[in-house]
Design a protein around this motif. Structure first.
Motif, PDB file in Angstrom:
ATOM      1  N   MET A  15      -7.389   8.236  -2.640  1.00 42.29           N
ATOM      2  CA  MET A  15      -8.826   8.429  -2.429  1.00 42.29           C
ATOM      3  C   MET A  15      -9.115   9.852  -1.965  1.00 42.29           C
ATOM      4  N   ASP A  16     -10.223  10.420  -2.431  1.00 44.79           N
ATOM      5  CA  ASP A  16     -10.618  11.732  -1.916  1.00 44.79           C
ATOM      6  C   ASP A  16     -11.350  11.539  -0.589  1.00 44.79           C
ATOM      7  N   MET A  17     -11.553  12.649   0.114  1.00 42.92           N
ATOM      8  CA  MET A  17     -12.104  12.563   1.462  1.00 42.92           C
ATOM      9  C   MET A  17     -13.509  11.956   1.511  1.00 42.92           C
ATOM     10  N   PRO A  18     -14.440  12.359   0.628  1.00 37.88           N
ATOM     11  CA  PRO A  18     -15.785  11.764   0.697  1.00 37.88           C
ATOM     12  C   PRO A  18     -15.793  10.243   0.514  1.00 37.88           C
ATOM     13  N   SER A  19     -15.018   9.742  -0.453  1.00 37.21           N
ATOM     14  CA  SER A  19     -15.009   8.294  -0.687  1.00 37.21           C
ATOM     15  C   SER A  19     -14.322   7.549   0.451  1.00 37.21           C
ATOM     16  N   LEU A  20     -13.331   8.173   1.056  1.00 38.32           N
ATOM     17  CA  LEU A  20     -12.629   7.544   2.180  1.00 38.32           C
ATOM     18  C   LEU A  20     -13.544   7.448   3.399  1.00 38.32           C
ATOM     19  N   LEU A  21     -14.284   8.532   3.669  1.00 37.15           N
ATOM     20  CA  LEU A  21     -15.177   8.530   4.828  1.00 37.15           C
ATOM     21  C   LEU A  21     -16.385   7.632   4.612  1.00 37.15           C
ATOM     22  N   ALA A  22     -16.770   7.433   3.353  1.00 36.61           N
ATOM     23  CA  ALA A  22     -17.940   6.595   3.056  1.00 36.61           C
ATOM     24  C   ALA A  22     -17.615   5.107   3.045  1.00 36.61           C
ATOM     25  N   SER A  23     -16.328   4.761   2.988  1.00 36.72           N
ATOM     26  CA  SER A  23     -15.936   3.359   2.865  1.00 36.72           C
ATOM     27  C   SER A  23     -16.023   2.635   4.200  1.00 36.72           C
ATOM     28  N   ASP A  24     -16.549   1.410   4.180  1.00 36.04           N
ATOM     29  CA  ASP A  24     -16.585   0.561   5.374  1.00 36.04           C
ATOM     30  C   ASP A  24     -15.300  -0.251   5.524  1.00 36.04           C
ATOM     31  N   ALA A  25     -14.529  -0.343   4.457  1.00 34.38           N
ATOM     32  CA  ALA A  25     -13.248  -1.060   4.488  1.00 34.38           C
ATOM     33  C   ALA A  25     -12.290  -0.298   3.581  1.00 34.38           C
ATOM     34  N   VAL A  26     -11.550   0.639   4.154  1.00 37.85           N
ATOM     35  CA  VAL A  26     -10.760   1.597   3.377  1.00 37.85           C
ATOM     36  C   VAL A  26      -9.724   0.894   2.511  1.00 37.85           C
ATOM     37  N   ALA A  27      -9.015  -0.078   3.078  1.00 35.53           N
ATOM     38  CA  ALA A  27      -7.958  -0.751   2.317  1.00 35.53           C
ATOM     39  C   ALA A  27      -8.533  -1.528   1.135  1.00 35.53           C
ATOM     40  N   VAL A  28      -9.708  -2.123   1.313  1.00 34.78           N
ATOM     41  CA  VAL A  28     -10.342  -2.859   0.210  1.00 34.78           C
ATOM     42  C   VAL A  28     -10.728  -1.900  -0.910  1.00 34.78           C
ATOM     43  N   THR A  29     -11.297  -0.743  -0.561  1.00 31.49           N
ATOM     44  CA  THR A  29     -11.628   0.278  -1.550  1.00 31.49           C
ATOM     45  C   THR A  29     -10.368   0.762  -2.258  1.00 31.49           C
ATOM     46  N   PHE A  30      -9.301   0.944  -1.502  1.00 32.77           N
ATOM     47  CA  PHE A  30      -8.003   1.339  -2.052  1.00 32.77           C
ATOM     48  C   PHE A  30      -7.517   0.293  -3.055  1.00 32.77           C
ATOM     49  N   GLY A  31      -7.587  -0.994  -2.658  1.00 30.81           N
ATOM     50  CA  GLY A  31      -7.130  -2.068  -3.544  1.00 30.81           C
ATOM     51  C   GLY A  31      -7.941  -2.148  -4.821  1.00 30.81           C
TER      52      GLY A  31
ATOM     53  N   VAL B  37      -0.978   8.314   4.379  1.00 32.05           N
ATOM     54  CA  VAL B  37      -0.588   9.159   3.241  1.00 32.05           C
ATOM     55  C   VAL B  37      -0.981   8.482   1.936  1.00 32.05           C
ATOM     56  N   ALA B  38      -0.726   7.174   1.837  1.00 29.45           N
ATOM     57  CA  ALA B  38      -1.091   6.429   0.622  1.00 29.45           C
ATOM     58  C   ALA B  38      -2.598   6.463   0.388  1.00 29.45           C
ATOM     59  N   TYR B  39      -3.382   6.275   1.456  1.00 32.72           N
ATOM     60  CA  TYR B  39      -4.842   6.362   1.328  1.00 32.72           C
ATOM     61  C   TYR B  39      -5.267   7.737   0.825  1.00 32.72           C
ATOM     62  N   TYR B  40      -4.673   8.786   1.393  1.00 28.84           N
ATOM     63  CA  TYR B  40      -5.072  10.152   1.059  1.00 28.84           C
ATOM     64  C   TYR B  40      -4.701  10.522  -0.378  1.00 28.84           C
ATOM     65  N   VAL B  41      -3.613   9.952  -0.870  1.00 28.07           N
ATOM     66  CA  VAL B  41      -3.189  10.247  -2.241  1.00 28.07           C
ATOM     67  C   VAL B  41      -4.135   9.609  -3.258  1.00 28.07           C
TER      68      VAL B  41
ATOM     69  N   ILE C 124       0.837  -1.205   0.000  1.00 27.44           N
ATOM     70  CA  ILE C 124       0.000   0.000   0.000  1.00 27.44           C
ATOM     71  C   ILE C 124       0.870   1.253   0.000  1.00 27.44           C
ATOM     72  N   ILE C 125       1.909   1.252   0.834  1.00 26.58           N
ATOM     73  CA  ILE C 125       2.806   2.418   0.925  1.00 26.58           C
ATOM     74  C   ILE C 125       3.540   2.638  -0.394  1.00 26.58           C
ATOM     75  N   THR C 126       3.990   1.544  -1.022  1.00 31.62           N
ATOM     76  CA  THR C 126       4.712   1.655  -2.304  1.00 31.62           C
ATOM     77  C   THR C 126       3.824   2.267  -3.379  1.00 31.62           C
ATOM     78  N   VAL C 127       2.566   1.828  -3.426  1.00 33.00           N
ATOM     79  CA  VAL C 127       1.615   2.411  -4.388  1.00 33.00           C
ATOM     80  C   VAL C 127       1.458   3.899  -4.128  1.00 33.00           C
ATOM     81  N   GLY C 128       1.367   4.279  -2.849  1.00 32.99           N
ATOM     82  CA  GLY C 128       1.238   5.689  -2.494  1.00 32.99           C
ATOM     83  C   GLY C 128       2.444   6.500  -2.916  1.00 32.99           C
ATOM     84  N   ILE C 129       3.633   5.958  -2.685  1.00 29.81           N
ATOM     85  CA  ILE C 129       4.861   6.662  -3.089  1.00 29.81           C
ATOM     86  C   ILE C 129       4.917   6.825  -4.612  1.00 29.81           C
ATOM     87  N   PHE C 130       4.495   5.783  -5.326  1.00 26.78           N
ATOM     88  CA  PHE C 130       4.471   5.853  -6.793  1.00 26.78           C
ATOM     89  C   PHE C 130       3.499   6.937  -7.263  1.00 26.78           C
ATOM     90  N   LYS C 131       2.335   7.033  -6.627  1.00 25.90           N
ATOM     91  CA  LYS C 131       1.356   8.059  -6.990  1.00 25.90           C
ATOM     92  C   LYS C 131       1.906   9.459  -6.736  1.00 25.90           C
TER      93      LYS C 131
END
Length: 511
Positions: free
Chosen positions: A289-305, A283-287, A202-209
């Motif tokens: 996903m935007d705030m509304p989608s992050l707050l609406a997610s019941d499983a943030v990492a799954v939404t990220f994936g 940081v990776a999550y924030y890069v 997850i962190i590597t994807v964030g750094i790449f973004k």
């Protein structure tokens, strides 16, 4: 009573009798082996226990609590960093306590030493009655849900299937830890490495973004930040809850190799690792996903994936399940030692202080812990039970650190391999008071129910512990002797022996 049980132990377990001449010719310089749990937990095992218990499913599933209350990326990251610093303060205090009071049991042992048997028993009572079995049931259910999620992508998985898988998970881990301490630590190591690899992905994807120019979220990081002290306090509380678990190694102090070195070193290495991982993962999550989608997610990492991993998005649910499995294993190790030490101090039936004659594992305590967790799996709304004790973790840790201050004044000449300035425990006690008040204010009804359950231990303490043995109900003594005798035979266990090198003298503390 314990002397009589010791005689029974010598009859049932030959190795607990007086050693022969051959027994005394041991490799450890002529000393006979004692019936004690062995020091088999190395520095690496200790680090994996702490990291594996701290990093549960929370960072994968619901890291949004901090963001929800802080209302900005910049303030949320600042609060995550403050949570790490606060945890370092507490962990440093526990490093001193763990090397001063060389007993397993963590806060129970420290409260017992500092403030006596009553408060220690209440801490133990709440753990047995609710905290440990309920939390383990919740972790195992989370594991089962994520494990079967792939087979039911469009609907809820069957209720019975999830409960059966959760029960199987618990039983397997109980068996592993009964069989061998090293098996338990090996499982902990493997699953800790697995969850760290998932987080590194997850962190590597964030750094790449970020390297690709995806820094829109951080152009005005503090824009819209909450300025209300109450909401900032709730954000900090959410962050600190994710850091809980740094005291795991203190539950197994008597099994750590060279604890005066490895206990504080494991703590010093683990907390910065977890803090850095939490910050970079967010940081990776924030890069991505935007705030509304992050707050609406019941499983943030799954939404990220699903957003960035494409056909490999299945990795995240598997990683969450593995994270839960490792966290559950660490919880089982810690809880079983808590019950073991409580029984050894006379606060629980003597049968729970038995260890296997050859494997040196606390089999009765492990089986009792497993049985309680399986019972709680039958409770349909087990998640609700956790709310009753949202404040208790900080209450007991705060009492332990207050005990550190108390012992500094009452026993100033006591040997302390690690000795902090009193600034750290004073600050931590004040912050712990805040963490106890927040849930009492924000969730008053559930907190009051939790307090009532804790106070229900008072009559039990009076009848079974405070009263002199001859005045206690006879059926309690008979039941204790009966269960201890037959559990010794059934589980091939013996009562443990005291270690004069590490035992703290607790005259009158259990009365």
């Amino acid at each position: 009573m314990r002397q009589k049980l010791g005689v029974t132990s010598q009859t049932i377990c030959p190795s607990s009798q007086a050693p022969s001449e051959e027994d005394l010719k041991a490799q450890n310089g002529g000393k006979g082996q004692k019936m004690q749990m062995k020091r088999e937990i190395s520095l690496i095992n200790g680090i994996c226990l702490i990291v594996g218990n701290m990093i549960g499913s929370g960072i994968f599933v619901s890291p949004k609590g901090v963001l929800m209350y802080s209302n900005s990326y910049g303030l949320s990251l600042l609060i995550w960093a403050l949570g790490g610093i606060f945890s370092v303060f507490g962990a440093l205090c526990y490093a001193e306590l763990g090397t001063t009071i060389m007993k397993s049991g963590a806060s129970y042992a420290y409260i017992l030493e500092s403030f006596g048997g009553f408060l220690a028993f209440i801490r133990l009572w709440t753990s047995i009655l609710l905290i440990e079995p309920a939390s383990q049931a919740v972790i195992s259910l989370t594991f089962a849900n994520y494990l079967v999620e792939a087979f039911y992508p469009t609907c809820q998985p069957p209720y019975d299937a999830v409960r059966l898988i959760a029960a199987a998970c618990l039983c397997i881990l109980i068996f592993i830890n009964c069989a061998c301490v090293k098996w338990g630590t090996l499982v902990q190591n493997v699953f800790t490495y697995a969850k760290l690899m998932a987080l590194f992905l997850i962190i590597t994807v964030g750094i790449f973004k970020i390297s690709s120019g995806g820094t829109k979220s951080f152009q005005n990081p503090f824009e819209g930040s909450s300025t209300e002290p109450g909401t900032i306090a709730l954000a900090l509380y959410s962050a600190l809850f994710s850091y809980s678990g740094w005291d795991t190694l203190n539950f197994v102090t008597e099994e750590i190799q060279n604890p005066e070195r490895n206990l504080p070193l494991a703590i010093a290495i683990s907390i910065p690792i977890v803090t850095i991982i939490y910050l970079l993962t967010n940081v990776a999550y924030y890069v991505v996903m935007d705030m509304p989608s992050l707050l609406a997610s019941d499983a943030v990492a799954v939404t990220f994936g699903n957003a960035v991993l494409g056909p490999f998005s299945w990795i995240i649910p598997v990683a969450v399940a593995m994270s839960c499995y490792g966290g559950l294993n660490a919880s089982i190790i810690a809880a079983s030692r808590l019950f073991f030490v409580g029984a050894r101090e006379g606060h629980l039936p003597d049968s729970l202080s038995l260890i296997h004659l050859e494997r040196y594992t606390p089999i009765p305590a492990l089986l009792f812990n497993g049985l309680m967790s399986l019972i709680f799996l039958c409770v349909e709304d087990v998640f609700q039970l956790i709310n009753y004790f949202s404040f208790s973790y900080w209450l007991y840790v705060g009492l332990s650190v207050a005990g550190l201050i108390y012992l500094r004044f009452t026993q100033p000449d006591r040997h302390r391999p690690v000795k902090l300035t009193l600034f750290f425990p004073f600050i931590y006690c004040l912050c712990s008071l805040f963490l106890v008040i927040v849930p009492l204010y924000g969730d008053t009804i559930n907190s009051l129910i939790g307090i009532a359950i804790a106070l229900s231990g008072i009559p039990v303490y009076y009848v079974a512990i405070y009263l002199p043995e001859e005045r206690r109900p006879k059926f309690i003594r008979r039941l204790n002797a009966f269960t201890t005798k037959y559990i010794q035979m059934l589980c091939y266990c013996c009562l443990t022996e005291s270690d004069p090198d590490t035992e703290t003298i607790l005259v009158g503390k259990t009365q």
